[in-house]
Enzyme design. Structure first.
Site, PDB file in Angstrom:
ATOM      1  N   ASP A   1      -2.189   9.552  13.733  1.00 25.55           N
ATOM      2  CA  ASP A   1      -2.019   8.107  13.591  1.00 25.55           C
ATOM      3  C   ASP A   1      -3.028   7.537  12.605  1.00 25.55           C
ATOM      4  O   ASP A   1      -4.216   7.426  12.917  1.00 25.55           O
ATOM      5  CB  ASP A   1      -2.180   7.444  14.960  1.00 25.55           C
TER       6      ASP A   1
ATOM      7  N   ASP B   1       1.089   3.391   7.924  1.00 25.69           N
ATOM      8  CA  ASP B   1       0.760   3.842   9.276  1.00 25.69           C
ATOM      9  C   ASP B   1       1.660   5.003   9.677  1.00 25.69           C
ATOM     10  O   ASP B   1       2.856   4.812   9.895  1.00 25.69           O
ATOM     11  CB  ASP B   1       0.914   2.675  10.251  1.00 25.69           C
TER      12      ASP B   1
END
Length: 439
Positions: free
Chosen positions: A80, A308
């Site tokens: 992440d 992201d």
């Protein structure tokens, strides 16, 4: 799958949470004042390859195997770039509410500190405790004298809020076991309670507790497999580079500089993101007129674009999304499939049954510095209902359960990054990318 908005906060008084913590202490050895080390990759291993594949515990995310402890315990963690804490589900008493485990043995994703001789609870006076709770955390170390070498008070528990869930636990100092290199005193979260977070997360954002920061990486890069390899064992590589001091660009990549992060009091997440200077969006070659205020982060942190890997579909703030969706609807000469929109949360969707050669306008993202990301069709539409319906795979507020207030106006998700080689050049503060097959 971790959404983009996440920030650590001091743990509130949660009876269930605290009772689980009390059970935890008998499971690890306690040495709160373990030494802090400056970490970097060994010169003999300037490039480290780690397999990356689609996650079997969190649909829509990509996971990497990381090994912690002595002897090592290997766990799949979600990669992440939108958060900075590395954490794993911890102890046999791990509780996860609103979680579905796709594996028949959920405990295979859980770290057991009692089985590791190198597990140590992070101490309250350890400077690394401030990575999670801020520089003033030592004011909460009330049981510790400033000059005492034997303080046993631990770093306060953490509670991390993601857009779709929560995780809470305590911080450990542990050994990260990388191929050819052991990294002692790596700071990692040991979560004992989570909501909607069935798998651990490896934060690759800008904050000090992130994996790139703790390893002192100069750059890292990945190539995300197509989603058609979901539920398979196929994988590509995550490359960790701790030795690249050159300003040279990687051949074949288009580069755009990172945009400076907004500094907003109480908004830790804004300091973690990788902001990009998105200038234009074109649909079928036509420029979509997006108000400038949405393209640059404001003083309050609202606006701007981030990339992201932990978000699935690209998110656009409502005002931007409606402009983009309207342009698609204008150019696609097919009837709206409103029933499918209601079921999936995606829109616009179009009924293309009976069309021999259905066409869909091209979608291009144009960034500062001249870099252009021309998305292949598979990266921004999904064919549903036996290929009779096609839907745009970009979401906005309220779509697919997402509700955001404030923060980035556009979040470039991993679905749109499929089959792109993406390089985060941290030394030179730029993002590089090129389209390629990641298999």
């Amino acid at each position: 799958m971790p959404p983009p908005l996440s920030s650590p906060v001091p743990s509130p008084s949660l009876p269930c949470f605290l009772s689980l913590l009390s059970l935890f202490f008998s499971l690890v050895s306690s040495s709160p004042n373990s030494p802090s080390l400056s970490l970097s990759l060994l010169p003999s291993h300037p490039h480290l390859l780690i397999p990356i594949g689609t996650s079997d515990t969190c649909y829509g995310a990509y996971s990497i195997p990381l090994s912690f402890g002595t002897p090592p315990q290997t766990l799949p963690l979600i990669m992440d770039t939108g958060s900075d804490l590395v954490w794993f589900p911890c102890t046999h008493r791990y509780v996860c509410r609103n979680c579905s485990f796709s594996t028949s043995n959920p405990s295979s994703n859980i770290f057991i500190p009692k089985s590791s001789s190198s597990s140590k609870v992070l101490g309250c006076v350890n400077p690394k405790c401030g990575w999670i709770h801020g520089s003033k955390v030592q004011s909460r170390c009330r049981d510790c004298e400033p000059t005492s070498p034997n303080c046993t008070q631990i770093c306060p528990p953490y509670l991390i809020f993601y857009g779709s869930g929560i995780t809470g636990g305590i911080m450990l100092s542990e050994t990260l076991d990388l191929p050819g290199k052991g990294v002692p005193n790596f700071i990692v979260g040991c979560s004992v309670l989570s909501t909607s977070q069935p798998a651990g997360i490896s934060g690759f954002g800008r904050g000090p507790p992130s994996l790139p920061s703790q390893l002192g990486l100069k750059k890292f890069s990945y190539c995300l497999l197509s989603r058609r390899y979901d539920d398979t064992t196929e994988s590509s590589s995550l490359v960790l580079d701790g030795e690249s001091d050159s300003g040279e660009k990687t051949a074949g990549l288009s580069y755009t500089p990172f945009v400076q992060n907004p500094k907003v009091a109480g908004k830790h997440a804004f300091s973690v993101y990788y902001y990009l200077g998105l200038r234009h969006i074109t649909v079928g070659g036509k420029h979509v007129k997006i108000p400038y205020k949405y393209l640059i982060p404001g003083a309050d942190g609202d606006g701007g674009t981030i990339i992201d890997s932990g978000t699935t579909f690209t998110y656009m703030k409502g005002e931007i999304f409606e402009l983009v969706a309207a342009e698609f609807e204008k150019q696609v000469q097919s009837k709206r499939a409103t029933e499918v929109e209601g079921i999936t949360g995606l829109r616009p969707c179009f009924n293309i049954s009976g069309l021999n050669t259905p066409s869909f306008p091209e979608l291009t993202l144009k960034f500062r510095g001249g870099a252009e990301m021309e998305l292949p069709l598979a990266n921004y539409v999904a064919f549903l209902g036996g290929d009779d319906v096609v839907c745009l795979t970009i979401v906005t507020d309220g779509a697919a359960g997402k509700e955001f207030s404030g923060g980035p106006a556009i979040i470039l998700g991993n679905f749109q990054q499929q089959n792109f080689y993406v390089e985060y050049d941290l030394r030179n503060e730029r993002l590089g990318f090129r389209q390629q097959s990641c298999k």
